[in-house]
Design a protein around this motif. Structure first.
Motif, PDB file in Angstrom:
ATOM      1  N   MET A  93       0.851  -1.202   0.000  1.00 39.54           N
ATOM      2  CA  MET A  93       0.000   0.000   0.000  1.00 39.54           C
ATOM      3  C   MET A  93       0.886   1.250   0.000  1.00 39.54           C
ATOM      4  N   ILE A  94       1.984   1.224   0.774  1.00 42.97           N
ATOM      5  CA  ILE A  94       2.906   2.372   0.840  1.00 42.97           C
ATOM      6  C   ILE A  94       3.534   2.580  -0.544  1.00 42.97           C
ATOM      7  N   GLU A  95       4.001   1.484  -1.137  1.00 46.96           N
ATOM      8  CA  GLU A  95       4.658   1.535  -2.445  1.00 46.96           C
ATOM      9  C   GLU A  95       3.729   2.059  -3.541  1.00 46.96           C
ATOM     10  N   GLU A  96       2.462   1.672  -3.484  1.00 46.95           N
ATOM     11  CA  GLU A  96       1.504   2.040  -4.533  1.00 46.95           C
ATOM     12  C   GLU A  96       0.936   3.462  -4.357  1.00 46.95           C
ATOM     13  N   SER A  97       1.147   4.074  -3.172  1.00 51.89           N
ATOM     14  CA  SER A  97       0.598   5.425  -2.933  1.00 51.89           C
ATOM     15  C   SER A  97       1.389   6.466  -3.711  1.00 51.89           C
ATOM     16  N   THR A  98       0.681   7.408  -4.332  1.00 52.99           N
ATOM     17  CA  THR A  98       1.397   8.512  -4.980  1.00 52.99           C
ATOM     18  C   THR A  98       1.341   9.769  -4.109  1.00 52.99           C
ATOM     19  N   ASP A  99       0.275   9.932  -3.335  1.00 52.29           N
ATOM     20  CA  ASP A  99       0.159  11.087  -2.450  1.00 52.29           C
ATOM     21  C   ASP A  99       1.108  10.875  -1.251  1.00 52.29           C
ATOM     22  N   PRO A 100       2.040  11.830  -1.026  1.00 50.21           N
ATOM     23  CA  PRO A 100       3.006  11.648   0.070  1.00 50.21           C
ATOM     24  C   PRO A 100       2.353  11.553   1.439  1.00 50.21           C
ATOM     25  N   GLN A 101       1.240  12.287   1.617  1.00 52.36           N
ATOM     26  CA  GLN A 101       0.508  12.242   2.902  1.00 52.36           C
ATOM     27  C   GLN A 101      -0.054  10.844   3.156  1.00 52.36           C
ATOM     28  N   LEU A 102      -0.523  10.245   2.062  1.00 56.81           N
ATOM     29  CA  LEU A 102      -1.112   8.908   2.170  1.00 56.81           C
ATOM     30  C   LEU A 102      -0.033   7.877   2.513  1.00 56.81           C
ATOM     31  N   ALA A 103       1.101   7.977   1.814  1.00 60.03           N
ATOM     32  CA  ALA A 103       2.208   7.049   2.079  1.00 60.03           C
ATOM     33  C   ALA A 103       2.652   7.184   3.539  1.00 60.03           C
ATOM     34  N   LYS A 104       2.692   8.440   4.028  1.00 59.04           N
ATOM     35  CA  LYS A 104       3.115   8.684   5.415  1.00 59.04           C
ATOM     36  C   LYS A 104       2.110   8.073   6.401  1.00 59.04           C
ATOM     37  N   ALA A 105       0.815   8.245   6.090  1.00 58.61           N
ATOM     38  CA  ALA A 105      -0.224   7.688   6.976  1.00 58.61           C
ATOM     39  C   ALA A 105      -0.097   6.159   7.036  1.00 58.61           C
ATOM     40  N   PHE A 106       0.157   5.539   5.886  1.00 56.41           N
ATOM     41  CA  PHE A 106       0.318   4.075   5.867  1.00 56.41           C
ATOM     42  C   PHE A 106       1.570   3.647   6.641  1.00 56.41           C
ATOM     43  N   ARG A 107       2.658   4.444   6.489  1.00 59.34           N
ATOM     44  CA  ARG A 107       3.900   4.101   7.220  1.00 59.34           C
ATOM     45  C   ARG A 107       3.658   4.189   8.733  1.00 59.34           C
ATOM     46  N   ASN A 108       2.993   5.276   9.164  1.00 59.30           N
ATOM     47  CA  ASN A 108       2.702   5.418  10.604  1.00 59.30           C
ATOM     48  C   ASN A 108       1.848   4.259  11.105  1.00 59.30           C
ATOM     49  N   HIS A 109       0.852   3.891  10.278  1.00 59.68           N
ATOM     50  CA  HIS A 109      -0.046   2.832  10.740  1.00 59.68           C
ATOM     51  C   HIS A 109       0.625   1.456  10.689  1.00 59.68           C
ATOM     52  N   LEU A 110       1.638   1.315   9.836  1.00 61.31           N
ATOM     53  CA  LEU A 110       2.402   0.051   9.833  1.00 61.31           C
ATOM     54  C   LEU A 110       3.109  -0.113  11.182  1.00 61.31           C
ATOM     55  N   THR A 111       3.702   0.979  11.678  1.00 65.62           N
ATOM     56  CA  THR A 111       4.366   0.919  12.991  1.00 65.62           C
ATOM     57  C   THR A 111       3.348   0.565  14.080  1.00 65.62           C
ATOM     58  N   GLU A 112       2.164   1.217  14.008  1.00 69.10           N
ATOM     59  CA  GLU A 112       1.122   0.919  15.010  1.00 69.10           C
ATOM     60  C   GLU A 112       0.671  -0.542  14.887  1.00 69.10           C
ATOM     61  N   THR A 113       0.538  -1.015  13.647  1.00 69.49           N
ATOM     62  CA  THR A 113       0.064  -2.383  13.415  1.00 69.49           C
ATOM     63  C   THR A 113       1.060  -3.416  13.965  1.00 69.49           C
ATOM     64  N   GLN A 114       2.361  -3.110  13.821  1.00 73.83           N
ATOM     65  CA  GLN A 114       3.369  -4.005  14.410  1.00 73.83           C
ATOM     66  C   GLN A 114       3.198  -4.037  15.929  1.00 73.83           C
ATOM     67  N   GLY A 115       2.836  -2.888  16.502  1.00 72.10           N
ATOM     68  CA  GLY A 115       2.543  -2.827  17.937  1.00 72.10           C
ATOM     69  C   GLY A 115       1.308  -3.651  18.289  1.00 72.10           C
ATOM     70  N   HIS A 116       0.301  -3.645  17.390  1.00 74.20           N
ATOM     71  CA  HIS A 116      -0.916  -4.425  17.653  1.00 74.20           C
ATOM     72  C   HIS A 116      -0.585  -5.926  17.699  1.00 74.20           C
ATOM     73  N   VAL A 117       0.326  -6.360  16.803  1.00 74.41           N
ATOM     74  CA  VAL A 117       0.728  -7.779  16.794  1.00 74.41           C
ATOM     75  C   VAL A 117       1.284  -8.135  18.172  1.00 74.41           C
ATOM     76  N   THR A 118       2.204  -7.316  18.674  1.00 74.10           N
ATOM     77  CA  THR A 118       2.833  -7.595  19.975  1.00 74.10           C
ATOM     78  C   THR A 118       1.803  -7.562  21.105  1.00 74.10           C
ATOM     79  N   LYS A 119       0.907  -6.549  21.064  1.00 76.58           N
ATOM     80  CA  LYS A 119      -0.082  -6.430  22.142  1.00 76.58           C
ATOM     81  C   LYS A 119      -1.029  -7.631  22.164  1.00 76.58           C
ATOM     82  N   VAL A 120      -1.476  -8.064  20.973  1.00 79.37           N
ATOM     83  CA  VAL A 120      -2.410  -9.205  20.931  1.00 79.37           C
ATOM     84  C   VAL A 120      -1.676 -10.483  21.367  1.00 79.37           C
ATOM     85  N   GLN A 121      -0.402 -10.618  20.983  1.00 78.48           N
ATOM     86  CA  GLN A 121       0.366 -11.789  21.442  1.00 78.48           C
ATOM     87  C   GLN A 121       0.465 -11.795  22.969  1.00 78.48           C
TER      88      GLN A 121
END
Ligand SMILES: [Fe+2]
Ligand SMILES: [Fe+2]
Length: 175
Positions: free
Chosen positions: A36-64
């Motif tokens: 999704m980050i790679e396919e985004s052309t809008d820089p704001q969108l790519a940034k939002a996906f990057r931020n949420h990837l970090t949060e999502t990695q946190g969700h994996v750890t929290k659920v574990q």
């Protein structure tokens, strides 16, 4: 809601099974977000996906961690819904020609995923409360808030991206 002891055991089983599915869901999202980050052309969108990837990695750890505490077993279940949503997102990316249409479709697909996650974590938080697991309920509420924020950020970005797509004429030239 008043639960009897046998209901509590059933609910605990359901809660653990649903946490395992949530773990699979987060792991699949972690794998899908780099595309999704790679396919985004809008820089704001790519940034939002990057931020949420970090949060999502946190969700994996929290659920574990929640699973470790609830059952001592951190194996994953299978979330069929997220597999379908991701597969549909991949189809939409392939079908989108113009970059701003691709951004629009990325936002739409990502919001479907966020809404699914919001439903999952709202339910899990309620079940943790019913089971008297207040700390787990707080952690699930924290994850739910991050999913809600991610959805809101995407809504805000979609206002700009939709305006750009409309002014570039992609809506009119498509017909
Ligand atoms: Fe998540
Ligand atoms: Fe999310």
């Amino acid at each position: 809601m008043k639960l009897f002891s046998e209901n509590i055991e059933d609910l605990r089983t359901l809660y653990i099974a649903s946490l395992k599915k949530a773990l699979d869901m987060e792991q699949k999202i972690t794998k899908a977000l780099p595309t999704m980050i790679e396919e985004s052309t809008d820089p704001q969108l790519a940034k939002a996906f990057r931020n949420h990837l970090t949060e999502t990695q946190g969700h994996v750890t929290k659920v574990q961690n929640l699973l470790r505490e609830a059952s001592g077993d951190v194996s994953t279940g299978t979330c069929k819904a997220i597999a379908a949503l991701i597969s549909e997102a991949e189809d939409n990316i392939k079908d989108a020609g113009d970059p701003s249409i691709r951004d629009i479709t990325l936002i739409a697909s990502a919001q479907q995923v966020e809404h699914h996650e919001m439903a999952i974590y709202g339910t899990l938080r309620n079940w943790a409360e019913l089971l008297g697991q207040d700390e787990a309920a707080d952690i699930l509420e924290g994850i739910l808030d991050e999913e809600k924020n991610a959805d809101e950020t995407l809504s805000n970005i979609s206002d700009t991206v939709n305006t750009t797509a409309a002014s570039s004429g992609v809506y009119t030239t498509a017909h």
